[in-house]
Motif scaffolding. Sequence first.
Motif: not given
Length: 253
Positions: A67-72, A123-126
Amino acid sequence: MHWDLMEYLLMIPVLTAIVPMLFFIQAKILDQPLTAISWVPVIILIILCVAYYAHKILKQTKRLSHLYLGYACEMAVGQELEQVVRPTDRPYRVFHDIPFEGFNIDHLIVTPKGVFVIETKGRSKPLHNGIKQFKVRVESDALHFPRHVEREPILQTQRNVKTAQKWLSDATGFNVPVGGILVIPGWYIELKQKMVSPYVMNSSQLSSQLPSLYAGTLDIGQVQAIAYQITQRVKDVNRTRVDRLASQTIKNY
């Protein structure tokens, strides 16, 4: 959601303290001997409880992180859109978080070249050998990330375009051209197919590419009529939410 996480974090020390204490008190009341074997069920119960709440904590932490990633990401896209509408010679109107039945459209921008639905996906980066992977390939109407492939974001953007087009055309009384843009902030977009709506880009490309995109032609009066309908929709939904909350408060009182 934060309260749920706090509850899970508190339950582990509480259970590990209370369960043995209750067992000890029960043994004393019933005058039962405390042996190593008698503690086995208690230890197993504690382990199961700790494992259960540890799983809950991990799941909730991942959800909060998402959720934090989406908000940012939405904030980053919103800031880029403000750069697009800032020049006074561009009659653009930007709206954020447009409510529909059961879902929201992240951003709507109204321009003389059409209305654009903008969907944001964070999307977080692997990591690979300690290095973040930041490239996503767009091919065969799918997003090819380093470790997985997604089609739903493009399909969702297409569905939202159809929904916005139908609603705006019905609300204004004229055919409203609507295009779609899927934004993936922080990723390098590698295009392996000819892009048409929905266009895929990162947030830093918005200000440079959006003015060149074309969904149809709208005159200034049509731009104003569309902007008015969007503004009224946001006001009506917010007013409905306020009325619902007020009604619930009165009933509870």
